[in-house]
Design a protein around this motif. Structure first.
Motif, PDB file in Angstrom:
ATOM      1  N   HIS A 192      -2.868 -29.193  17.957  1.00  0.00           N
ATOM      2  CA  HIS A 192      -3.597 -29.905  18.963  1.00  0.00           C
ATOM      3  C   HIS A 192      -4.917 -28.975  19.289  1.00  0.00           C
ATOM      4  O   HIS A 192      -4.780 -27.724  18.512  1.00  0.00           O
ATOM      5  CB  HIS A 192      -3.026 -30.325  20.086  1.00  0.00           C
ATOM      6  CG  HIS A 192      -1.573 -31.179  19.980  1.00  0.00           C
ATOM      7  ND1 HIS A 192      -1.689 -32.534  19.800  1.00  0.00           N
ATOM      8  CD2 HIS A 192      -0.375 -30.578  19.866  1.00  0.00           C
ATOM      9  CE1 HIS A 192      -0.382 -32.767  19.607  1.00  0.00           C
ATOM     10  NE2 HIS A 192       0.201 -31.770  19.799  1.00  0.00           N
ATOM     11  N   CYS A 227      -8.175 -33.906  23.903  1.00  0.00           N
ATOM     12  CA  CYS A 227      -7.448 -33.194  22.731  1.00  0.00           C
ATOM     13  C   CYS A 227      -8.716 -33.280  21.578  1.00  0.00           C
ATOM     14  O   CYS A 227      -9.012 -34.517  21.241  1.00  0.00           O
ATOM     15  CB  CYS A 227      -6.023 -33.801  22.123  1.00  0.00           C
ATOM     16  SG  CYS A 227      -5.562 -32.908  20.562  1.00  0.00           S
ATOM     17  N   GLU A 229      -8.273 -32.110  18.177  1.00  0.00           N
ATOM     18  CA  GLU A 229      -7.587 -31.947  17.182  1.00  0.00           C
ATOM     19  C   GLU A 229      -6.934 -33.092  16.403  1.00  0.00           C
ATOM     20  O   GLU A 229      -5.967 -33.305  17.241  1.00  0.00           O
ATOM     21  CB  GLU A 229      -6.904 -30.537  16.635  1.00  0.00           C
ATOM     22  CG  GLU A 229      -6.328 -30.194  15.206  1.00  0.00           C
ATOM     23  CD  GLU A 229      -7.726 -29.628  14.591  1.00  0.00           C
ATOM     24  OE1 GLU A 229      -8.541 -28.934  15.100  1.00  0.00           O
ATOM     25  OE2 GLU A 229      -7.756 -29.894  13.198  1.00  0.00           O
ATOM     26  N   CYS A 231      -4.123 -35.151  15.668  1.00  0.00           N
ATOM     27  CA  CYS A 231      -2.768 -34.845  15.810  1.00  0.00           C
ATOM     28  C   CYS A 231      -1.830 -36.132  15.724  1.00  0.00           C
ATOM     29  O   CYS A 231      -0.812 -36.083  16.087  1.00  0.00           O
ATOM     30  CB  CYS A 231      -2.573 -34.264  17.390  1.00  0.00           C
ATOM     31  SG  CYS A 231      -3.109 -35.332  18.606  1.00  0.00           S
ATOM     32  N   HIS A 235      -4.004 -39.606  18.718  1.00  0.00           N
ATOM     33  CA  HIS A 235      -4.714 -38.369  19.302  1.00  0.00           C
ATOM     34  C   HIS A 235      -5.826 -38.690  20.145  1.00  0.00           C
ATOM     35  O   HIS A 235      -6.140 -38.110  21.148  1.00  0.00           O
ATOM     36  CB  HIS A 235      -5.451 -37.998  17.702  1.00  0.00           C
ATOM     37  CG  HIS A 235      -6.757 -37.154  17.992  1.00  0.00           C
ATOM     38  ND1 HIS A 235      -6.692 -36.062  18.770  1.00  0.00           N
ATOM     39  CD2 HIS A 235      -7.798 -37.546  17.718  1.00  0.00           C
ATOM     40  CE1 HIS A 235      -8.040 -35.351  18.776  1.00  0.00           C
ATOM     41  NE2 HIS A 235      -8.756 -36.303  18.246  1.00  0.00           N
ATOM     42  N   MET A 238      -4.913 -38.702  23.731  1.00  0.00           N
ATOM     43  CA  MET A 238      -4.222 -37.436  24.189  1.00  0.00           C
ATOM     44  C   MET A 238      -5.324 -36.940  25.240  1.00  0.00           C
ATOM     45  O   MET A 238      -6.247 -36.123  24.811  1.00  0.00           O
ATOM     46  CB  MET A 238      -3.841 -36.548  23.227  1.00  0.00           C
ATOM     47  CG  MET A 238      -3.196 -35.330  23.766  1.00  0.00           C
ATOM     48  SD  MET A 238      -2.364 -34.462  22.205  1.00  0.00           S
ATOM     49  CE  MET A 238      -2.052 -33.049  22.997  1.00  0.00           C
TER      50      MET A 238
END
Ligand code: CUA
Length: 363
Positions: A192, A227, A229, A231, A235, A238
């Motif tokens: 992440h 977040c 990245e 993931c 994602h 997040m």
């Protein structure tokens, strides 16, 4: 010469609104100052902003010049298109031009590189000794699919197995305002990236590693993050927040978060709910101080993170502002404007989380 040039101009013009859409979307995202890279509210974000504004300026100018040049050439080409006798001037092998457009970008990039490297070194250099009021306190930030947990350790130099984090919380990262705070960024599953745009740059949360990130909020307030990245399926869902409190408020928060919940007796308000929690939720979630149905403590004395770390610790859920990976506000207001828990949203989440936050690929 083909007959595409005039069409290219009209097609390019027709596509302008399509290009404007994402640009407007980007600008509207910037309107929220709580998650805005151009509204720095902490030391690191300030340094990053001092670099990115001139770089964006230079890149924008180059972009305008290049696009302008293309449009001029397209116009000229379309005018000449009707006159088959006129051949375009051939510029191939023009030594001065070729040297010019090789050297100019190289110089420009070298200048940007000097300032970028200087900023990177400066960011790495931040002295983040915790303020004396907080002693040795360390905060570890853990990425999970798809939420963040935060573990506060008051005596990190004590490495005995009995020494566990005093506070384990989720989604809202609470810090004191006005002081640099060093975070240990880690992951419990995939990669992440922790990012609070208005406070600091990003730091990847990589399984098996711990990366330092220093953040500082100049003023008390709430700062949103996302977040950064990819993931997994959720994602984009997040999110995270930093809640910065004044130092006295933060001290009170620290003490209050270490309180455990009492086990309720039959007839107490909330008894049934607590029993349901123990029977159904305590496999993954934890409330410090409670015992499970077999009379075994869910948490070992004094430790907050001994049992499951794979779902948010819910001991002080009602002191947070958000839930479900900071996707929803926990609080709303009633007709009289008083804050009340958003029961409808919370219940919908508990009943069928995957329906409102994609969690796995349903075939
Ligand atoms: Cu976690 Cu993207």
């Amino acid at each position: 010469m083909t007959s595409t040039s005039p069409h290219l101009v009209t097609r390019a013009l027709r596509r302008l609104p399509i290009a404007a859409g994402p640009a407007l979307l980007l600008l509207s995202a910037c309107a929220d100052e709580r998650q805005d890279i151009f509204t720095p509210q902490g030391d690191s974000a300030e340094k990053i902003n001092r670099l990115q504004v001139p770089v964006f300026g230079i890149a924008g100018l180059v972009g305008v010049l290049v696009l302008g040049g293309i449009l001029v050439l397209m116009r000229q080409g379309s005018r000449r298109h009707n006159d088959a006798e006129i051949d375009p001037v051939q510029l191939e092998g023009n030594f001065k031009l070729e040297i010019g457009w090789t050297i100019a970008p190289a110089v420009l990039l070298a200048v940007v590189a000097v300032f970028t490297v200087a900023t990177l070194l400066d960011l790495d250099d931040v002295d983040a000794a915790p303020p004396p009021e907080l002693g040795e306190m360390e905060i570890s930030v853990y990425g999970h699919q798809w939420w963040w947990s935060y573990e506060y350790e008051m005596n990190p130099s004590d490495t005995s197995p009995e020494n566990t984090p005093e506070i384990v919380t989720a989604n809202d990262l609470v810090i004191p305002a006005g002081v640099p705070i060093r975070l240990n960024i880690r992951s419990r599953d995939v990669i992440h990236s922790f990012w609070i745009p208005s406070l600091a740059g990003t730091r990847d949360a990589v399984p098996g590693r711990s990366h330092d990130l220093v953040i500082q909020a100049d003023e008390p307030g709430v700062y949103d993050g996302q977040c950064k990245e990819f993931c997994g399926l959720s994602h984009a869902n997040m999110k995270q927040r930093v809640v910065a409190l004044s130092m006295p408020e933060f001290q009170t928060w620290l003490e209050q978060q270490q309180e455990t919940q009492p086990l309720l007796e039959e007839g107490d308000v909330g008894y049934e709910g607590q029993q349901t929690f123990l029977a159904q939720c305590s496999t993954c979630h934890q409330i410090n101080g409670l015992e499970n149905a077999d009379g075994e403590p869910i948490v070992v004395e004094g430790g907050a993170a001994v049992v499951s770390r794979y779902a948010p610790n819910l001991t002080h859920l009602m002191t947070r502002g958000v839930f479900a990976g900071a996707l929803f506000d926990l609080w709303t207001t009633d007709e009289d404007g008083r804050p009340v828990v958003d029961r409808a949203q919370l219940e919908a989440w508990i009943r069928d989380p995957a329906a409102i936050k994609p969690m796995y690929d349903v075939v």
